[in-house]
Enzyme design. Sequence first.
Site, PDB file in Angstrom:
ATOM      1  N   ARG A 285       0.819  -1.212   0.000  1.00 44.51           N
ATOM      2  CA  ARG A 285       0.000   0.000   0.000  1.00 44.51           C
ATOM      3  C   ARG A 285       0.857   1.268   0.000  1.00 44.51           C
ATOM      4  NH1 ARG A 285      -4.914  -1.693   4.147  1.00 44.51           N
ATOM      5  NH2 ARG A 285      -6.303  -2.372   2.486  1.00 44.51           N
TER       6      ARG A 285
ATOM      7  N   LYS B  14     -16.521 -16.980   2.728  1.00 46.16           N
ATOM      8  CA  LYS B  14     -17.953 -16.801   2.975  1.00 46.16           C
ATOM      9  C   LYS B  14     -18.787 -16.737   1.699  1.00 46.16           C
ATOM     10  CE  LYS B  14     -19.901 -14.172   5.934  1.00 46.16           C
ATOM     11  NZ  LYS B  14     -20.146 -12.778   6.363  1.00 46.16           N
TER      12      LYS B  14
ATOM     13  N   GLY C 277      -8.343  -8.773   0.257  1.00 45.75           N
ATOM     14  CA  GLY C 277      -7.095  -8.709   1.020  1.00 45.75           C
ATOM     15  C   GLY C 277      -6.286  -9.980   0.943  1.00 45.75           C
TER      16      GLY C 277
ATOM     17  N   GLY D 130     -12.086  -4.954   1.742  1.00 44.93           N
ATOM     18  CA  GLY D 130     -13.540  -4.742   1.772  1.00 44.93           C
ATOM     19  C   GLY D 130     -14.015  -3.794   0.685  1.00 44.93           C
TER      20      GLY D 130
HETATM   21  P1  ADP Z   1     -10.378 -12.084   0.400  1.00 45.42           P
HETATM   22  O1  ADP Z   1      -9.818 -11.468   1.668  1.00 45.42           O
HETATM   23  O2  ADP Z   1      -9.365 -12.081  -0.700  1.00 45.42           O
HETATM   24  O3  ADP Z   1     -11.695 -11.462  -0.006  1.00 45.42           O
HETATM   25  P2  ADP Z   1     -11.672 -14.228   1.769  1.00 45.42           P
HETATM   26  O4  ADP Z   1     -11.612 -13.391   2.997  1.00 45.42           O
HETATM   27  O5  ADP Z   1     -12.979 -14.464   1.160  1.00 45.42           O
HETATM   28  O6  ADP Z   1     -10.670 -13.633   0.683  1.00 45.42           O
HETATM   29  O7  ADP Z   1     -11.097 -15.685   2.061  1.00 45.42           O
HETATM   30  C1  ADP Z   1      -9.801 -15.902   2.443  1.00 45.42           C
HETATM   31  C2  ADP Z   1      -9.677 -17.106   3.357  1.00 45.42           C
HETATM   32  O8  ADP Z   1     -10.287 -18.272   2.862  1.00 45.42           O
HETATM   33  C3  ADP Z   1      -8.213 -17.409   3.535  1.00 45.42           C
HETATM   34  O9  ADP Z   1      -7.847 -17.165   4.860  1.00 45.42           O
HETATM   35  C4  ADP Z   1      -8.104 -18.870   3.135  1.00 45.42           C
HETATM   36  O10 ADP Z   1      -7.231 -19.601   3.964  1.00 45.42           O
HETATM   37  C5  ADP Z   1      -9.511 -19.356   3.282  1.00 45.42           C
HETATM   38  N1  ADP Z   1      -9.752 -20.575   2.500  1.00 45.42           N
HETATM   39  C6  ADP Z   1      -9.780 -20.711   1.172  1.00 45.42           C
HETATM   40  N2  ADP Z   1     -10.019 -21.985   0.814  1.00 45.42           N
HETATM   41  C7  ADP Z   1     -10.135 -22.697   1.955  1.00 45.42           C
HETATM   42  C8  ADP Z   1     -10.397 -24.066   2.276  1.00 45.42           C
HETATM   43  N3  ADP Z   1     -10.569 -24.959   1.323  1.00 45.42           N
HETATM   44  N4  ADP Z   1     -10.452 -24.409   3.578  1.00 45.42           N
HETATM   45  C9  ADP Z   1     -10.262 -23.501   4.537  1.00 45.42           C
HETATM   46  N5  ADP Z   1     -10.018 -22.206   4.311  1.00 45.42           N
HETATM   47  C10 ADP Z   1      -9.961 -21.789   3.034  1.00 45.42           C
END
Ligand code: ADP
Length: 393
Positions: free
Chosen positions: A36, A197, A350, A373
């Site tokens: 950043r 999620k 993130g 976010g």
């Molecule tokens: P972002 O921050 O890029 O929007 P998210 O917050 O939606 O992404 O998701 C990130 C998290 O999802 C990570 O911490 C990752 O470890 C977890 N994750 C992804 N696939 C799996 C899985 N199969 N089992 C457990 N955790 C997972």
Amino acid sequence: MNKKTVRDIDVAGKRVFLRVDYNVQFDNGQILDDYRLRESIPTLEYLIEQGAKTILCAHRGRPGGKVVEELRNEPVAKHLATLIGREVKWVTDCVGPEVEAAVAAMQPGDLLLLENVRFYPGEEANDPQFAKQLASLADVFVSDAFGTAHRAHASVVGVGYYLPAVSGLLMERELEYLGRVATDGEQPFAVILGGAKVADKLAILKNLVDRASLICVGGGIANTFLRAQGIDVGASLFEADRIQDAYDVMRLASSRNDLRLLMPTDVVIADAAGTRINTVSVHRIPPGFRILDLGRRTLEDMREALAPMKTVVWNGPVGFFEREPFDRGSIEVARMLADLVGATTVVGGGETAAAVAKAGVAHLLSHVSTGGGASLEMLQGVTLPGVEILRDK
Ligand code: ADP
Ligand code: MG
């Protein structure tokens, strides 16, 4: 996007209130990830060249309206100084006589970083009085804090009621790329969704699905989709109350000839202790095992399906990438995007940005957002308050 930028106004000799997102973490005085900060440098250099007096405003963490020693901005100022190769002064307040004196002493080209603005309760409350005090330090408001633009806070939005507000060069880039994929984007268009999620990701899908010809699902959310197919996912986490939503997406995809939904066919699994690791078909997940990454065959199918795409948006790691060897899938997806020469490749989120950084290919993608976010909300088609406040062209 149709917002005025710092290039559209005259900043020479002016006091510029520059809101940045320097919400970065330190471990033992070492900055963990300075992406950043580095991404904000073009705006800083532009302002220096123009002879502006740049007052930087930033927050760190969630101090909740009071001073938290570990969240001071001093180490940020020091690290920024090493990155930009010139002095970055700092003060331990955001408003008041000490700050006013420091601003009065500024010369054209100077940089001054204010204290963590969230030490003041007026920041998150978007208190007009506090916003006015901040605004009184400067002549113009330049916002480069894309990562905070989804928050209607005093230094993000409020200051814009008292000063002419324009975007910085980083904000401009973020709006250009995320805005393009959120509303338009050259066809064919692909969306890769992973992460944790389902609800977050479905909101993105809702906004993009009409323009998508390929949807790839991975990560934790894929488990819910697999359940919707009637597959036994063992001890993997899934969202029981979202199975119907996942099913609806699958039904939509099968009803549209021009839309392909690519689901995992093989996955990397591990037992509870994480010691027994194996790659299996999604139809062969033993009880007690959890899905933690995409398998090789699924990744190969993805690479092939992505090859003709002209626009690719990726949000959400496709595996538990924080832990080896479950980072392989996400690293491979990052490489796939890097290999798509001639396509617009945009990453939001993130953790997804962290996965791209781990793969070392951020510079080969069209855009890796500095916003977590905020980038999700943009992809969901939400108008961000910190963008709305900026002047139209
Ligand atoms: P972002 O921050 O890029 O929007 P998210 O917050 O939606 O992404 O998701 C990130 C998290 O999802 C990570 O911490 C990752 O470890 C977890 N994750 C992804 N696939 C799996 C899985 N199969 N089992 C457990 N955790 C997972
Ligand atoms: Mg996240």
